[in-house]
Scaffold this motif. Structure first.
Motif, mmCIF file in Angstrom:
data_model
loop_
_atom_site.group_PDB
_atom_site.id
_atom_site.type_symbol
_atom_site.label_atom_id
_atom_site.label_comp_id
_atom_site.label_asym_id
_atom_site.label_seq_id
_atom_site.Cartn_x
_atom_site.Cartn_y
_atom_site.Cartn_z
ATOM 1 N N ALA A 242 -44.089 -23.878 9.274
ATOM 2 C CA ALA A 242 -45.301 -23.636 10.141
ATOM 3 C C ALA A 242 -45.020 -24.112 11.522
ATOM 4 O O ALA A 242 -45.446 -23.524 12.375
ATOM 5 C CB ALA A 242 -46.817 -24.554 9.432
ATOM 6 N N GLY A 243 -44.310 -25.135 11.424
ATOM 7 C CA GLY A 243 -44.082 -26.077 12.675
ATOM 8 C C GLY A 243 -43.144 -25.191 13.566
ATOM 9 O O GLY A 243 -43.530 -24.879 14.772
ATOM 10 N N CYS A 244 -41.953 -24.748 12.840
ATOM 11 C CA CYS A 244 -41.114 -23.569 13.682
ATOM 12 C C CYS A 244 -41.856 -22.433 14.430
ATOM 13 O O CYS A 244 -41.661 -22.034 15.203
ATOM 14 C CB CYS A 244 -40.204 -23.289 12.728
ATOM 15 S SG CYS A 244 -38.890 -24.455 12.555
ATOM 16 N N ILE A 245 -42.653 -21.852 13.317
ATOM 17 C CA ILE A 245 -43.421 -20.579 13.688
ATOM 18 C C ILE A 245 -44.203 -20.856 14.727
ATOM 19 O O ILE A 245 -44.517 -20.056 15.651
ATOM 20 C CB ILE A 245 -43.952 -19.960 12.486
ATOM 21 C CG1 ILE A 245 -43.061 -19.695 11.292
ATOM 22 C CG2 ILE A 245 -44.817 -18.795 13.045
ATOM 23 C CD1 ILE A 245 -41.919 -18.548 11.729
ATOM 24 N N LEU A 246 -45.088 -22.205 14.925
ATOM 25 C CA LEU A 246 -45.934 -22.326 15.824
ATOM 26 C C LEU A 246 -45.372 -22.333 17.313
ATOM 27 O O LEU A 246 -45.640 -21.795 18.161
ATOM 28 C CB LEU A 246 -46.396 -23.740 15.566
ATOM 29 C CG LEU A 246 -47.495 -24.164 16.985
ATOM 30 C CD1 LEU A 246 -48.622 -23.458 17.117
ATOM 31 C CD2 LEU A 246 -48.034 -25.464 16.510
ATOM 32 N N ILE A 247 -44.094 -22.856 17.423
ATOM 33 C CA ILE A 247 -43.298 -22.970 18.399
ATOM 34 C C ILE A 247 -42.973 -21.620 18.841
ATOM 35 O O ILE A 247 -43.089 -21.176 20.165
ATOM 36 C CB ILE A 247 -42.031 -24.032 18.474
ATOM 37 C CG1 ILE A 247 -42.435 -25.342 18.175
ATOM 38 C CG2 ILE A 247 -41.258 -23.947 19.615
ATOM 39 C CD1 ILE A 247 -43.298 -25.936 19.096
ATOM 40 N N VAL A 248 -42.443 -20.728 17.919
ATOM 41 C CA VAL A 248 -41.866 -19.461 18.377
ATOM 42 C C VAL A 248 -43.023 -18.560 18.694
ATOM 43 O O VAL A 248 -42.863 -17.808 19.936
ATOM 44 C CB VAL A 248 -41.151 -18.822 17.010
ATOM 45 C CG1 VAL A 248 -40.580 -17.461 17.324
ATOM 46 C CG2 VAL A 248 -39.689 -19.444 16.509
ATOM 47 N N ILE A 249 -44.254 -18.660 18.025
ATOM 48 C CA ILE A 249 -45.282 -17.966 18.466
ATOM 49 C C ILE A 249 -45.759 -18.033 19.947
ATOM 50 O O ILE A 249 -46.140 -17.153 20.679
ATOM 51 C CB ILE A 249 -46.469 -18.089 17.745
ATOM 52 C CG1 ILE A 249 -46.299 -17.334 16.130
ATOM 53 C CG2 ILE A 249 -48.045 -17.562 18.228
ATOM 54 C CD1 ILE A 249 -47.432 -17.717 15.315
ATOM 55 N N PHE A 250 -45.617 -19.413 20.410
ATOM 56 C CA PHE A 250 -45.807 -19.685 21.724
ATOM 57 C C PHE A 250 -44.959 -18.916 22.672
ATOM 58 O O PHE A 250 -45.518 -18.566 23.733
ATOM 59 C CB PHE A 250 -45.669 -21.208 21.919
ATOM 60 C CG PHE A 250 -46.690 -22.205 21.405
ATOM 61 C CD1 PHE A 250 -48.055 -21.834 21.241
ATOM 62 C CD2 PHE A 250 -46.755 -23.560 21.192
ATOM 63 C CE1 PHE A 250 -48.843 -22.581 20.975
ATOM 64 C CE2 PHE A 250 -47.565 -24.242 20.749
ATOM 65 C CZ PHE A 250 -48.929 -24.006 20.645
ATOM 66 N N THR A 251 -43.853 -18.759 22.511
ATOM 67 C CA THR A 251 -42.731 -18.135 23.163
ATOM 68 C C THR A 251 -42.992 -16.443 23.373
ATOM 69 O O THR A 251 -42.620 -15.796 24.231
ATOM 70 C CB THR A 251 -41.431 -18.318 22.787
ATOM 71 O OG1 THR A 251 -41.213 -17.554 21.610
ATOM 72 C CG2 THR A 251 -41.107 -19.850 22.506
ATOM 73 N N THR A 252 -44.046 -16.095 22.561
ATOM 74 C CA THR A 252 -44.414 -14.559 22.698
ATOM 75 C C THR A 252 -45.354 -14.340 23.518
ATOM 76 O O THR A 252 -45.788 -12.928 23.607
ATOM 77 C CB THR A 252 -44.730 -14.085 21.112
ATOM 78 O OG1 THR A 252 -45.621 -14.742 20.678
ATOM 79 C CG2 THR A 252 -43.589 -14.180 20.200
ATOM 80 N N PHE A 253 -45.958 -15.357 24.106
ATOM 81 C CA PHE A 253 -47.085 -15.172 25.055
ATOM 82 C C PHE A 253 -46.640 -15.701 26.471
ATOM 83 O O PHE A 253 -45.845 -16.615 26.566
ATOM 84 C CB PHE A 253 -48.252 -16.043 24.746
ATOM 85 C CG PHE A 253 -48.903 -15.435 23.526
ATOM 86 C CD1 PHE A 253 -49.814 -14.143 23.410
ATOM 87 C CD2 PHE A 253 -48.581 -16.135 22.268
ATOM 88 C CE1 PHE A 253 -50.373 -14.002 22.347
ATOM 89 C CE2 PHE A 253 -49.081 -15.688 21.073
ATOM 90 C CZ PHE A 253 -50.221 -14.366 20.937
#
Length: 529
Positions: free
Chosen positions: A123-134
């Protein structure tokens, strides 16, 4: 989407596809944490344990999450994201296979803690990656909204699948579904992420492992106290007293260590920001009171006799409310961040209305359609509040504190959950006993209503072929059941009245702040002009 350091260039051209894939990976991870919320009775019977033992085993996963979270944000910057996620997901599969074959509750608790660690890593990894898509301007708002909205609704979503399983086969088949989700997540990771990152690994300097261990023991001790305390009359029990002392000492040592280290797990300077303290206060109240929906689900199952499938289906209205309100909240904040206080006001107002509706309408014979509205209102209030409260908390801390805002919000969620578990149980225990004693004091032979009801039951069962003695015994049993239902209904009404008062107080406080800020702004404009 700008060229990402995580996503391979071929897939990165399709932003929508990337976000959907990330959501699916996140769901596969969080599902193993939230999978047993609506089928705890099956887990209890499987292990032959007390309800509180299973509750502890299920909630210990949260201790794994909050212990790992501050460390996870550092580890991710050192390891290759693709390899890091694949290792975590493979470990999750092994842990679920272990849970499938283990019948010992202690070993199950250890595996649940490790599942919490794995959940946090993914979940922590995905949160950081989600940030980079915006884009940079919308990164925090959109990322937090997408990430935490799924966290908020995942329990009911996975509950739909879990209830479908338990109605058709052994409940342990849920693990096969969880393993299948993780296999899907592994395939998505292989297709989505770059085999090698283009950035240099961030040095791992000195991570505060002793501090992490202190926090882990303190959180586990706090969980033990809050789960078992109400059942053991709190400090009347020596084990609860000793565990509480241990939790306080471990927490004190952890905070002292964080204050003295150069690179602490959390930056304690955030607690010097008054705005952040107020935001945490709102989050505590929101997360603590929102769990009152579990009382509705419990009432539907125990009083109305709904099946687990009916309870889950009613939860779909809650999810609909969350999704609709979240979209409204995100759109309004994107247009103008000044809408955030208004959303908080409306959200707590709707939450107050939901509680007062339940207080005034709760009866022993509500239908599915009757309960859909309050369940939807609860979800709508959560959707209006969750994003603004989270953005308020995270946005209140200086950027120099890094991920401390998110970490402390997660700690707050854990504390609020424990408070709601212990608080709602204690309130039900005390008020149930109070109302039962009140009813019993009036159940005397001379009381006409009791005699009439007994004669009615007795005549009914005698007409069905029962002997007079059998009919009297069954009628007494039905009276006792009716007594229990009435006591529970009155107890729930009192709890929802307390919730109404709390939400109304918060609403008045927020309204007061809004009026004061309006007056200050008007005075400032008059001075400027």
């Amino acid at each position: 989407m700008e060229q990402s350091i995580y996503i391979n260039n071929l897939v990165g051209r399709h932003v929508g596809l990337v976000r959907i894939s990330l959501i699916l990976i996140l769901f596969a991870s969080v599902a193993q944490f939230a999978s047993f919320g609506l089928i705890q009775a099956h887990v209890v019977s499987f292990y032959g344990a007390q309800q509180e033992d299973v509750s502890f085993a299920l909630q210990i996963a949260y201790v794994g999450i909050i212990t790992t979270l501050p460390i996870q944000f550092r580890l991710q910057r050192y390891f290759n994201t693709r390899s890091y996620l694949l290792t975590a997901l493979l470990t999750g599969i092994l842990l679920n296979m272990g849970c499938l074959f283990i019948h010992d509750l202690v070993l199950f608790s250890i595996l649940r803690f490790l599942i919490g660690v794995v959940t946090c890593i993914v979940a922590g990894c995905i949160l950081i990656v989600i940030f980079t898509t915006f884009s940079a301007s919308n990164r925090m708002l959109a990322g937090v909204s997408l990430f935490f909205s799924l966290i908020l609704t995942c329990g009911v979503l996975i509950g739909i699948g879990a209830s479908w399983v338990v109605l058709r086969t052994n409940w342990t088949a849920v693990y096969y579904g969880l393993i299948g989700l993780q296999v899907m997540a592994i395939l998505l990771c292989i297709c989505l992420f770059k085999p090698r990152q283009t950035t240099k690994a961030y040095p791992l300097y000195q991570i505060d492992w002793p501090g992490g261990a202190l926090f882990m023991f303190a959180a586990a001790a706090m969980l033990f106290v809050m789960i078992y305390g109400p059942k053991r009359y709190w400090f009347a029990d020596a084990t609860i007293r000793n565990t509480t002392i241990f939790a306080v000492v471990a927490t004190t040592l952890f905070l002292f260590r964080q204050a003295s280290l150069k690179r602490p797990l959390i930056d304690l300077s955030v607690f010097k920001v008054g705005k952040f303290i107020f935001a945490i206060f709102l989050m505590l109240l929101f997360w603590g009171i929102k769990d009152s929906i579990n009382l509705i689900y419990g009432y539907a199952a125990s009083v109305l006799g709904w099946s687990s499938a009916d309870v889950v289906n009613s939860g779909l209205y809650n999810i609909a409310g969350v999704i609709i309100a979240t979209i409204i909240a995100v759109k309004m904040i994107m247009v103008n961040k000044q809408h955030l206080p208004k959303l908080l006001l409306v959200g707590f107002g709707v939450m107050s209305f939901y509680h007062i509706w339940v207080y005034t309408h709760l009866t022993p014979d509500l239908s599915f359609a009757d309960l859909c509205m309050p369940i939807f209102l609860h979800g709508f209030a959560c959707g209006l509040l969750f994003v603004p409260v989270s953005v308020f908390c995270i946005g209140s801390v200086p950027q120099s504190t890094g991920m401390t805002g998110i970490v402390v919000c997660t700690y707050t969620r854990f504390i609020a959950t424990l408070n709601s578990i212990a608080g709602f149980y204690t309130l039900q225990l005390n008020y149930n006993q109070l109302f039962k004693d009140s009813f019993l004091s009036k159940l005397i032979p001379e009381e006409g209503t009791v005699t009439q009801r007994q004669e009615l039951y007795k005549g009914l069962f005698v007409s069905k072929g029962y002997t007079t003695g059998e009919a009297m015994g069954i009628s007494n049993m039905l009276l006792a059941k009716s007594l229990g239902i009435q006591s529970q209904l009155l107890t729930l009404r009192v709890i929802f009245l307390i919730g109404t008062v709390l939400m109304a107080i918060v609403f008045v406080i927020l309204l007061g702040f809004a009026v004061i800020n309006k007056i200050k702004a008007a005075r400032l404009n008059s001075v400027t002009n």
